[in-house]
Design a protein around this motif. Structure first.
Motif, short mmCIF file in Angstrom:
data_model
loop_
_atom_site.label_atom_id
_atom_site.label_comp_id
_atom_site.label_asym_id
_atom_site.label_seq_id
_atom_site.Cartn_x
_atom_site.Cartn_y
_atom_site.Cartn_z
N LEU A 56 33.86 6.80 28.88
CA LEU A 56 33.63 5.45 28.38
C LEU A 56 32.27 4.98 28.89
CD1 LEU A 56 37.10 3.71 28.86
CD2 LEU A 56 36.29 5.13 26.97
N PRO A 57 31.35 4.62 28.00
CA PRO A 57 30.05 4.18 28.46
C PRO A 57 30.16 2.85 29.21
CG PRO A 57 30.26 3.79 26.12
CD PRO A 57 31.49 4.54 26.54
N VAL A 58 29.38 2.71 30.26
CA VAL A 58 29.38 1.46 31.00
C VAL A 58 28.05 0.73 30.85
CG1 VAL A 58 31.15 2.16 32.64
CG2 VAL A 58 28.75 2.68 33.14
N THR A 59 27.13 1.33 30.13
CA THR A 59 25.84 0.72 29.86
C THR A 59 25.94 -0.10 28.58
OG1 THR A 59 24.73 2.60 30.86
CG2 THR A 59 23.39 1.18 29.46
N PRO A 60 25.53 -1.36 28.61
CA PRO A 60 25.58 -2.16 27.38
C PRO A 60 24.86 -1.48 26.22
CG PRO A 60 25.12 -3.56 29.26
CD PRO A 60 25.06 -2.14 29.75
N ASN A 63 26.87 4.53 24.10
CA ASN A 63 27.98 5.33 23.61
C ASN A 63 28.01 6.65 24.35
OD1 ASN A 63 27.34 7.82 21.66
ND2 ASN A 63 25.65 6.38 21.59
N TRP A 73 30.52 1.28 23.39
CA TRP A 73 30.60 0.10 24.24
C TRP A 73 30.56 -1.15 23.37
CZ3 TRP A 73 27.76 -4.26 25.41
CH2 TRP A 73 28.02 -4.89 26.62
N TRP A 79 35.99 -1.14 24.44
CA TRP A 79 35.40 0.02 23.77
C TRP A 79 36.10 0.25 22.44
CZ3 TRP A 79 36.44 -0.54 28.82
CH2 TRP A 79 35.38 -0.38 29.71
#
Length: 191
Positions: A56-60, A63, A73, A79
């Motif tokens: 799961l991407p954590v950067t705004p 993906n 994201w 998500w």
């Protein structure tokens, strides 16, 4: 993210003719797919990604992709998960099992939205007819995903290649979105 992995998740619908095919831009309907909306707390992000098959991407605006999987994201704890249409039950079950005891929300939204693949040299120009975002590669690089508004319709835009975008809208808005895209592209062809 590579184009290959994104193209492994988002594919043209084999049963559909292109909505539009010009020298500079094409609009194709994407094949149906599994779409899940996941909301989960920070402590369970890694476990959810492991269960899904893509981190799961954590950067705004980011993906992550895995084999036939994409995690997009949508917000700090939200998500959209994409997988092949025939894997809905299996994907849902493995995520629910992995997150047992963890506060989360996993909702099947597969039939809520449809996607178009807009590609070609003028794809960004075409999207800019109704979206006021700088789609230059410097400002909106490959892999960027965001929610925005196209004319009056909420949409999700995911850049999957230099000249390729996925445009996702709710089914009830898709005829409107597709119609404006086709009309605008025809104006481009006439110019």
């Amino acid at each position: 993210m590579s184009d290959l992995l994104a193209n492994d998740v988002i594919t043209p619908d084999a049963g559909e003719s292109p909505l539009l095919s010009l020298a500079d831009v094409s609009i194709l309907k994407a094949a149906p797919m599994t779409r899940l909306s996941l909301r989960v707390r920070e402590a369970a992000i890694a476990a959810a990604g492991d269960a899904f098959g893509a981190k799961l991407p954590v950067t705004p605006l980011g993906n992550e992709t895995g084999e036939k999987r994409a995690a997009l994201w949508m917000g700090p704890d939200e998500w959209t998960l994409l997988a092949p249409e025939d894997e809905l039950d299996a994907v849902f079950a493995v995520i629910e099992d992995k997150l047992t005891g963890q506060p989360h929300s996993l909702v099947d939204i597969s039939h809520r939205s449809e996607a178009l693949i807009v590609s070609g040299e003028k794809a960004a120009w075409l999207l800019n007819t109704g979206i006021f975002i700088d789609f230059s590669l410097e400002e909106f690089p490959v892999g960027t995903v965001t929610r925005t508004v196209f004319h009056k319709s909420p949409v999700m835009i995911w850049r999957t290649g230099e000249d390729t975008f996925v445009v996702e809208a709710w089914v009830s808005f898709m005829d409107y979105v597709a119609g404006i895209l086709v009309d605008s592209a025809q104006e481009l062809a006439a110019a």
